[in-house]
Design a protein around this motif. Sequence first.
Motif, short mmCIF file in Angstrom:
data_model
loop_
_atom_site.label_atom_id
_atom_site.label_comp_id
_atom_site.label_asym_id
_atom_site.label_seq_id
_atom_site.Cartn_x
_atom_site.Cartn_y
_atom_site.Cartn_z
N ARG A 86 28.81 48.08 29.72
CA ARG A 86 27.64 47.96 30.58
C ARG A 86 27.51 46.55 31.16
O ARG A 86 27.14 46.38 32.32
N GLU A 87 27.80 45.55 30.35
CA GLU A 87 27.73 44.17 30.86
C GLU A 87 28.74 43.95 31.98
O GLU A 87 28.42 43.39 33.03
N GLY A 88 29.99 44.43 31.75
CA GLY A 88 31.00 44.25 32.79
C GLY A 88 30.69 45.04 34.05
O GLY A 88 30.91 44.54 35.16
N THR A 89 30.16 46.27 33.87
CA THR A 89 29.83 47.08 35.04
C THR A 89 28.68 46.48 35.83
O THR A 89 28.65 46.53 37.06
N THR A 90 27.70 45.91 35.14
CA THR A 90 26.58 45.28 35.82
C THR A 90 27.04 44.09 36.67
O THR A 90 26.59 43.91 37.81
N ARG A 91 27.94 43.30 36.13
CA ARG A 91 28.48 42.17 36.91
C ARG A 91 29.30 42.68 38.10
O ARG A 91 29.23 42.11 39.20
N LEU A 92 30.08 43.72 37.87
CA LEU A 92 30.86 44.28 38.97
C LEU A 92 29.96 44.86 40.05
O LEU A 92 30.23 44.72 41.24
N LEU A 93 28.86 45.49 39.62
CA LEU A 93 27.93 46.07 40.59
C LEU A 93 27.27 45.00 41.45
O LEU A 93 27.03 45.21 42.65
N ALA A 94 26.99 43.85 40.86
CA ALA A 94 26.39 42.76 41.63
C ALA A 94 27.37 42.13 42.61
O ALA A 94 26.96 41.57 43.62
N ALA A 95 28.67 42.26 42.31
CA ALA A 95 29.68 41.65 43.18
C ALA A 95 30.22 42.60 44.22
O ALA A 95 30.99 42.18 45.09
N CYS A 96 29.86 43.88 44.17
CA CYS A 96 30.40 44.86 45.10
C CYS A 96 29.84 44.63 46.51
O CYS A 96 28.66 44.33 46.68
N ALA A 106 28.04 52.25 39.93
CA ALA A 106 26.79 52.87 39.50
C ALA A 106 27.05 54.12 38.66
O ALA A 106 26.33 54.39 37.69
N LYS A 107 28.07 54.88 39.00
CA LYS A 107 28.43 56.06 38.19
C LYS A 107 28.88 55.64 36.79
O LYS A 107 28.50 56.26 35.78
N SER A 108 29.71 54.61 36.71
CA SER A 108 30.16 54.13 35.39
C SER A 108 29.00 53.61 34.57
O SER A 108 28.93 53.84 33.35
N LEU A 109 28.06 52.92 35.21
CA LEU A 109 26.89 52.42 34.50
C LEU A 109 26.02 53.56 34.00
O LEU A 109 25.52 53.52 32.86
N GLY A 264 14.40 45.40 41.68
CA GLY A 264 14.39 46.85 41.47
C GLY A 264 15.49 47.29 40.54
O GLY A 264 16.11 46.49 39.82
N ARG A 265 15.74 48.58 40.55
CA ARG A 265 16.77 49.16 39.71
C ARG A 265 18.14 48.70 40.18
O ARG A 265 18.39 48.56 41.36
N ILE A 266 19.05 48.52 39.21
CA ILE A 266 20.38 48.01 39.52
C ILE A 266 21.20 49.12 40.15
O ILE A 266 21.43 50.15 39.54
N GLY A 267 21.63 48.89 41.39
CA GLY A 267 22.53 49.82 42.03
C GLY A 267 21.88 51.12 42.46
O GLY A 267 20.68 51.34 42.28
N PRO A 268 22.68 52.03 43.03
CA PRO A 268 22.17 53.34 43.43
C PRO A 268 21.68 54.15 42.24
O PRO A 268 22.22 54.03 41.13
#
Length: 530
Positions: A86-96, A106-109, A264-268
């Motif tokens: 979750r930590e890695g996915t959150t960082r990846l989501l912020a960099a997308c 967002a699906k992986s999260l 707001g909420r992280i990602g879609p």
Amino acid sequence: MAPRKASSLARKSLSKIFSKDKVGKTIGDLSLRLRPRERRTVQPVRVIGRSRAAAAAAAASAQALYADENQELDLEQKIDVEIRMREGTTRLLAACRHQTQTLEAAKSLHTSNERMSAYMAELQRRRRAPARTLSQSTPSTARVSVSDLRMPLMWRDTDHFKNKGDHRRFAVFVLTRIGTQILDSTLLCPVDRSLTDLTYPDVHVFNNVPTDFELRLEIWGHVMQDDMSIASTPHKIKRSIHSSISRTVGKKLAASLRDELNTGRIGPNFELMASAHLSLDDVGDSVHTHDLQLENVEPRSHQLPLFGHFCCRLAAQPDCVSREAYSGNALLLESSGVWTQMHGALQAFRLDLWRSLNDKEAAKKPAKTVTVDRDTLIQPGKSGSREILISNVIEGCDNVVILKAGSAEEQHKWIRNLTQHSKDHLRWKQAALEKMEIQSPGSNRNFVRQLRQGSLYDETPLIESVQTEFANHRPTVQDIFGLTPASSLSSCASSSSSPTFRERSHSNSKPRPNSGTIRSHWPFSRNNHD
């Protein structure tokens, strides 16, 4: 990872998943599980002054204690893995920067959050459950697979055929879960009015599944906003702000907009569109149709136009079919009355007997095979004889095979495993009657969306079972019912040169060859007016 560090990491990560009123209790339960475990030493069982039954019960209790601790430790390790994911996915989501990357992250999260919730709920359930005793014979588990997943969509005719009207686009994926095992499918994106079916090439395989399993299938979707949507307005302002005002003021406004977007909420956000429940009664070697329970999604424009049904292949293969349930040496009473030393292996609801272990390892044909299924009767012989009676009814006659174990303990093991094997054949129902193939997962993971080749309705045969002569091609109405072209409905429809609704929608206004050469028998034909 140290337990204290894992606990603090869990507090930071889980606070973003759950609401604040649930974080305290949830983190408290998780912290108790992640604390250093006290080393427990089990005293050796003293047989002096005790019976063998009491000693065996004490040993079984100790084994059950170790098994429970190993299962809890395994869950704690899985929680630790999901926290890291979750930590890695959150960082990846912020960099997308691209929409496809953002949706995949967002699906992986979302999948990681679902798994973590399932693991924590299972930890709490095991904490409240009473201590169990490890029985000497356990029912056979199985491997369960879900494949050939397909769901038809229900668009309006003006949306699909005339390519106008509904302009919504979705990103859709499927979650399947049995207990704490949660698997995700490929993300289909975009799903619009040009698609008539959602087809997933994924193969989901679950291991160590009991007979009373319940498979829950969930369809998650996200409405993709186009460039004219309100949701993209802050991003538009942020991109064009430097071209309209000065750079200094633009940086300040861009920072404020960035903070507004990050609050707001992280990602879609994926919403649950529909779900279904499958059990052992739905298992089969072919594709079957099942019902979907549609969810009430608000607003209604976010609802995926599902038809209410889906197709899939749910297969199960008991572990006692794919590997040996028990093996050992025993004496076989031949028809001549002579006892012969044999090596037996219990697998796939039969007992195979070889002359020696070397013959078995050389993959030679068994000297004798005995069926062990739900109709088999297993009984011990006379007291002190160490004999085992295996009875089957073959063509109305009782067929009894007599084995003799080397000791009373070996006799007890043979009878226990043979009886359990017979019960497993009854418990697994259809999965025990026919051997179902379990496909390998991940073989079709790299899936590229293809253009529509036809709807699910077009590919559905008129009848499920046809003659063997039609096995290599899809039969027509004439082939099935033996009609001639002059008397069949298809010839009537084709002779009038009237295209179907699908053909009219894709018509290019070109004249058709041989139009009107055959007289129509259809009562509504334009050529039949005299």
